[in-house]
Design a protein around this motif. Structure first.
Motif, PDB file in Angstrom:
ATOM      1  N   ARG A  71       0.795  -1.224   0.000  1.00 42.39           N
ATOM      2  CA  ARG A  71       0.000   0.000   0.000  1.00 42.39           C
ATOM      3  C   ARG A  71       0.834   1.283   0.000  1.00 42.39           C
ATOM      4  O   ARG A  71       0.310   2.354   0.246  1.00 42.39           O
ATOM      5  N   ASP A  88     -13.374   3.237  -1.497  1.00 43.20           N
ATOM      6  CA  ASP A  88     -12.050   3.326  -0.905  1.00 43.20           C
ATOM      7  C   ASP A  88     -11.162   4.005  -1.944  1.00 43.20           C
ATOM      8  O   ASP A  88     -10.630   3.373  -2.852  1.00 43.20           O
ATOM      9  N   GLY A 112      -8.270   5.427  -1.823  1.00 41.57           N
ATOM     10  CA  GLY A 112      -6.870   5.010  -1.826  1.00 41.57           C
ATOM     11  C   GLY A 112      -6.689   3.756  -2.658  1.00 41.57           C
ATOM     12  O   GLY A 112      -5.769   3.627  -3.466  1.00 41.57           O
ATOM     13  N   LYS A 113      -7.615   2.831  -2.480  1.00 40.17           N
ATOM     14  CA  LYS A 113      -7.542   1.581  -3.220  1.00 40.17           C
ATOM     15  C   LYS A 113      -7.722   1.837  -4.722  1.00 40.17           C
ATOM     16  O   LYS A 113      -6.995   1.285  -5.545  1.00 40.17           O
ATOM     17  N   ARG A 153      -4.634   3.181  -6.128  1.00 42.15           N
ATOM     18  CA  ARG A 153      -3.614   2.136  -6.291  1.00 42.15           C
ATOM     19  C   ARG A 153      -3.927   1.260  -7.495  1.00 42.15           C
ATOM     20  O   ARG A 153      -3.040   0.873  -8.241  1.00 42.15           O
ATOM     21  N   GLU A 154      -5.220   0.961  -7.672  1.00 40.74           N
ATOM     22  CA  GLU A 154      -5.621   0.116  -8.807  1.00 40.74           C
ATOM     23  C   GLU A 154      -5.207   0.727 -10.137  1.00 40.74           C
ATOM     24  O   GLU A 154      -4.803   0.027 -11.051  1.00 40.74           O
ATOM     25  N   SER A 170     -16.044  -4.171  -5.500  1.00 38.95           N
ATOM     26  CA  SER A 170     -14.622  -4.444  -5.291  1.00 38.95           C
ATOM     27  C   SER A 170     -13.894  -3.195  -4.790  1.00 38.95           C
ATOM     28  O   SER A 170     -12.775  -3.283  -4.304  1.00 38.95           O
ATOM     29  N   LEU A 171     -14.523  -2.050  -4.934  1.00 36.52           N
ATOM     30  CA  LEU A 171     -13.873  -0.809  -4.496  1.00 36.52           C
ATOM     31  C   LEU A 171     -14.493  -0.228  -3.232  1.00 36.52           C
ATOM     32  O   LEU A 171     -14.052   0.788  -2.709  1.00 36.52           O
ATOM     33  N   ALA A 230     -15.328   0.664   0.431  1.00 36.93           N
ATOM     34  CA  ALA A 230     -14.452   0.745   1.604  1.00 36.93           C
ATOM     35  C   ALA A 230     -14.718  -0.460   2.504  1.00 36.93           C
ATOM     36  O   ALA A 230     -15.856  -0.905   2.628  1.00 36.93           O
ATOM     37  N   ASP A 231     -13.656  -0.969   3.118  1.00 36.73           N
ATOM     38  CA  ASP A 231     -13.799  -2.142   3.985  1.00 36.73           C
ATOM     39  C   ASP A 231     -14.860  -1.917   5.054  1.00 36.73           C
ATOM     40  O   ASP A 231     -15.639  -2.807   5.375  1.00 36.73           O
ATOM     41  N   ARG A 262      -7.751   5.739   6.625  1.00 40.67           N
ATOM     42  CA  ARG A 262      -7.885   6.363   5.317  1.00 40.67           C
ATOM     43  C   ARG A 262      -6.858   7.469   5.131  1.00 40.67           C
ATOM     44  O   ARG A 262      -6.321   7.671   4.048  1.00 40.67           O
ATOM     45  N   GLY A 286      -0.528   3.597   4.267  1.00 47.36           N
ATOM     46  CA  GLY A 286      -1.430   2.445   4.345  1.00 47.36           C
ATOM     47  C   GLY A 286      -1.258   1.528   5.537  1.00 47.36           C
ATOM     48  O   GLY A 286      -1.345   0.309   5.413  1.00 47.36           O
TER      49      GLY A 286
END
Ligand code: SF4
Ligand code: SF4
Ligand code: SF4
Ligand code: SF4
Ligand code: SF4
Ligand code: SF4
Ligand code: FES
Lengths: 350, 144, 314
Positions: free
Chosen positions: A33, C103, C105-106, C109-110, C141-142, C144-145, C262, C267
């Protein structure tokens, strides 16, 4: 001597290994990350496909560094009986895979720490013994604006070598004397034939970036007479959302503020110099308890002022921001420093 | 490596002035034999023990930390140990989440007259810590 | 979002300040928006990128304010009220029933942090256009957890409500499964997990400042020289100390909004530690943060006879 070489993709591992024998080698590594510069170890997988989360600033200007160790020989507090052990850092450091903006960041710091009557020996020593190869950027990342502040995705200021990733390999151009270190003729071949492809890439990358930036294509230093700058309401209007953390300054390749503390354990200790941030309350807290910048508005104003007004005033209109975009990309509340500068420069609303 | 260590280990004890500190004193005066690994920090009340004192002790190199106060209902300030009990229990349950064995941290109640109980607590706790060996929180590779 | 703007206008007439969102620097970022003038209402939005917990500003405000909260954020207000950090009459709450947020951030990153120039959402899929290409993702899939295990999609406290109520089928056990799973690892593995994660920390304090319950901030003991709780050195132990400070100070207070996590640029899963404590708070004191205004945070009180705390034998 030949100044341009070409390294085939499959040889990168071997190349890095050989580099790591010439000095302490730092490469961007995916640490989960986040991408960070770490010491190269055989098998480290180098990550060049995205901008490093943290710039390589800490390699040359560590977040915390020991200036010296001290020891009271007998009585604590008796200055005559102090033994000092200086740090002699003459290590050779090599950074491979910075971004052009990261290198430009070092140039900003150099002005303050080296180009002065009283150079900072710790920084100077490390900087002089460092070799930097920047990887040119194919396309802009979120928040990038290097071209708006005089840099560019293929800019080489501050770098000793520039690396362009092409389909079959890497074009390596030495840009300074020191840059020859990156031309390891045992592993690379002459690269002139690939220059044209590089120029095409450069053009394309610059086009993408300026399209992305739109009206923010060019940022000028702030005029010291900017009216809104001293208007509290301006800052309230634009920065109420700032949560006053240190993220933007700690991720910034050009921020150089530090603090010095003595960490002592009974009879011995060390003096360390560590990053500080003008976004912190303690940064300007005085011994009396008075704080001239008690709130986030004054603190943010300093950050923008320092980068876009005071520094340019002092160093021939050079902006102390290399446009890496990290503070925008990672700010928890998406404060956009470009927008703030832009708004400051707008004619004042009546 | 939880092997029996013969070498002296570092155990920090936060003892309430009004009871356990006195208990330790009683034990000393009565010449009860005690292990010597424990370094005592006297506090005005177990309620003064911030769980972070315990954490700081571990991070500064302690291998075990002991907190001892007045028995419930006997706190000199009436509620200090009741608050302490909640906080310290919370910490005891948190430590293993970070990978620190919760047996390295013990909190208990010993009064000023309980010299013998004090001797038992110290001896037993020291044995537990020796069983666990030194606490190692390894340094990662740092840049610079 | 006509309804949103209407509600904001209505509240604005009463408070002269409404904290909401507007578009950020690119299509996948929203940014907090302090409406202090009527004309600013026009810019307000609510979408999948409105990730921030706006309550973070409230304890520092010296004025009455209207505020927008998602289901999860609303717990913060209840926690504030429990702790006396705000007064009920100083806030006008516009609650939003929420189906989850992205999310960001995710997502960044993707797409390898490539500059994003456009997004379009169509049913369950989201198309993200970057400077070099377009990619399509499943929204789930995106997500937030925290949204995947959200038990409170509907605000628990509000004056105005926007959106249809959303049902959550998540149970307590499901919400804490990650913690239980992690605890199955041997001690050494847990320590090395945190050594690696916390080792990344640069102590920028974004996690702390993004945390609505971290109200000391400028006076935080992680930074003061007196007492000297942490040193300026970058040793792992100092970083651990900071994280213990945040976790312990949030004991029985963390509302699991996930802002700390977040905000972290590198991370680090900083929320996990607080969730662990929350799990224990439930077990020990049958307490859950931010649910009832009249509850008392467990570390603020005690019982002479604790039912669940047993004496520890050596
Ligand atoms: S601008 Fe953003 S990153 Fe910087 S202090 Fe404010 S909230 Fe933190
Ligand atoms: S101010 Fe922001 S964009 Fe400029 S160099 Fe620093 S981090 Fe990069
Ligand atoms: S004053 Fe602020 S903006 Fe300037 S270098 Fe220091 S921390 Fe960075
Ligand atoms: S700002 Fe972006 S495009 Fe420009 S040099 Fe830095 S990473 Fe590359
Ligand atoms: S935000 Fe992340 S890097 Fe910054 S202090 Fe918190 S955990 Fe450390
Ligand atoms: S610790 Fe993290 S999850 Fe808990 S309240 Fe603070 S920001 Fe939210
Ligand atoms: S006085 Fe001994 S525990 Fe409070």
């Amino acid at each position: 001597m030949e100044r341009i070489g070409f390294l085939k993709k499959e040889k990168i591992e071997e190349y890095l290994q050989s580099l790591s024998k010439k000095g302490e080698l730092y490469v961007p590594v995916d640490v989960g990350r986040a991408v960070k510069f770490e010491k190269y170890l055989t098998g480290s997988s180098i990550c060049l496909d995205r901008p490093p989360t943290l710039p390589p600033k800490s390699v040359i200007y560590p977040q915390s560094e020991r200036l010296f160790k001290f020891k009271f020989k007998k009585d604590e507090g008796n200055v005559d009986l102090i033994e000092i052990e200086e740090v002699e850092d003459t290590k050779k450091r090599i950074i491979f895979g910075a971004r052009p903006c990261d290198s430009a960041g070092f140039s900003v710091i150099d002005n303050v720490f080296i180009q002065t009557d009283t150079p900072d020996v710790y920084y100077e020593r490390r900087r002089m013994n460092s070799f930097i190869a920047a990887k040119a950027c194919d396309k802009p990342s979120a928040g990038c604006f290097c071209i708006a502040v005089g840099g560019g995705p293929f800019d080489d200021s501050g770098s000793d070598a520039l690396i362009t990733e092409l389909e079959e390999g890497y074009l390596i151009e030495a840009k300074t004397e020191k840059g020859s270190l990156f031309l390891d003729w045992e592993l690379i071949e002459p690269g002139d034939d690939h220059l044209e492809k590089k120029l095409k890439k450069k053009e394309e990358s610059e086009r993408l970036l300026s399209e992305y930036l739109g009206e923010l294509k060019k940022i000028e230093p702030l005029d010291p007479k900017t009216e809104s700058f001293n208007d509290e309401n301006f800052w309230k209007r634009h920065l109420s959302k700032c949560i006053s953390c240190g993220l933007c300054t700690y991720l910034c390749p050009t921020c150089y503020c530090f603090n010095i503390t003595d960490e002592k354990k009974i009879f011995e200790g060390e003096r360390i110099r560590s990053w500080d941030s003008c976004m912190f309350f303690h940064f300007t807290l005085e011994a009396s308890g008075h704080n001239p910048r008690p709130d986030k508005f004054k603190r943010f104003r300093n950050r923008v002022g320092h980068k876009f007004m005071f520094y340019p005033e002092k160093y021939s209109q050079l902006i102390a921001c290399c446009g890496c975009g990290r503070c925008i990309r990672f700010c928890p509340v998406s404060v956009d420093i470009r927008e703030v500068v832009f708004e400051l420069q707008k004619p004042r609303r009546v | 490596m939880p092997q029996e260590s013969k070498k002296e280990l570092r155990i920090i004890g936060f003892l309430c002035n009004w009871c356990s500190y006195g208990g330790a004193d009683t034990a000393g005066v009565s010449r009860f034999k005690q292990p010597t690994d424990l370094r005592i920090v006297r506090v005005p009340c177990s309620g003064r023990v911030d769980p972070l004192f315990v954490v700081r002790a571990f991070l500064s190199g302690a291998d075990g930390v002991l907190v001892s106060g007045c028995h419930p209902r006997d706190c000199h300030y009436s509620d200090g140990n009741y608050y302490a009990r909640r906080r310290l229990e919370m910490l005891k349950r948190l430590l293993p989440f970070f990978g620190i064995d919760d047996r390295r941290f013990h909190y208990t109640w010993v009064s000023a007259s309980e010299g013998e109980r004090w001797q038992r607590v110290v001896t037993e706790f020291t044995k537990v810590i020796h069983g666990l060996g030194p606490l190692k929180i390894e340094e990662g590779e740092e840049i610079g | 979002m006509v309804e949103l703007k209407e509600k904001i206008s209505e509240v604005f007439r009463d408070t002269n300040l409404v904290i909401c969102w507007r578009e950020g620097f690119d299509p996948i970022h929203a940014t907090p928006h302090f409406v202090r003038e009527e004309s600013q209402i026009e810019d307000s939005i609510f979408n999948l990128f409105c990730v921030h917990n706006l309550c973070v500003y409230l304890p520092f405000l010296k004025e009455k304010a209207g505020i927008l909260v998602k289901g999860c954020d609303s717990r913060t207000l209840i926690q504030f009220l429990q702790e006396g950090l705000i007064r009920r009459e100083d806030v006008v709450i516009i609650g939003i029933s929420c189906r989850g947020i992205i999310d960001v951030g995710k997502l960044m990153r993707e797409v390898l942090y490539e500059a994003v120039t456009g997004v379009s959402i169509d049913g369950d899929s989201i198309k993200v256009k970057t400077v070099s290409r377009e990619r399509e993702f499943q929204l789930t899939s995106l997500l937030a957890d925290k949204c995947k295990i959200c038990r409170y999609p509907n605000p628990l406290i509000y004056d105005h409500l926007i959106g249809e109520p959303v049902e959550s089928k998540v149970s307590w056990d499901m919400a804490y499964e990650d913690i239980r799973e992690f605890e199955k690892k041997p001690l050494e593995d847990r320590l090395s997990f945190w050594t690696k994660e916390i080792g990344k920390c640069i102590r920028c304090y974004a996690c702390r400042n993004a945390c609505p319950l971290c109200i000391c901030r400028d006076r935080c003991i992680a930074e003061t020289r007196d007492p000297h709780f942490t040193s300026q050195s970058v040793e792992l132990k100092e970083k651990f100390m900071f994280h213990f400070i945040h976790a312990v100070h949030l004991a029985g207070r963390c509302v699991e909004c996930g802002e700390c996590e977040r905000a972290c640029p590198v991370g680090i899963p900083v929320k996990m530690m607080k969730k662990k404590i929350n799990l224990e708070m439930k077990e020990l004191f049958d307490y859950e943060t931010g649910i009832n205004v009249d509850d008392k945070p467990p570390m603020y009180t005690f019982k002479a006879e604790e039912e669940k705390i047993k004496e520890h034998e050596l």
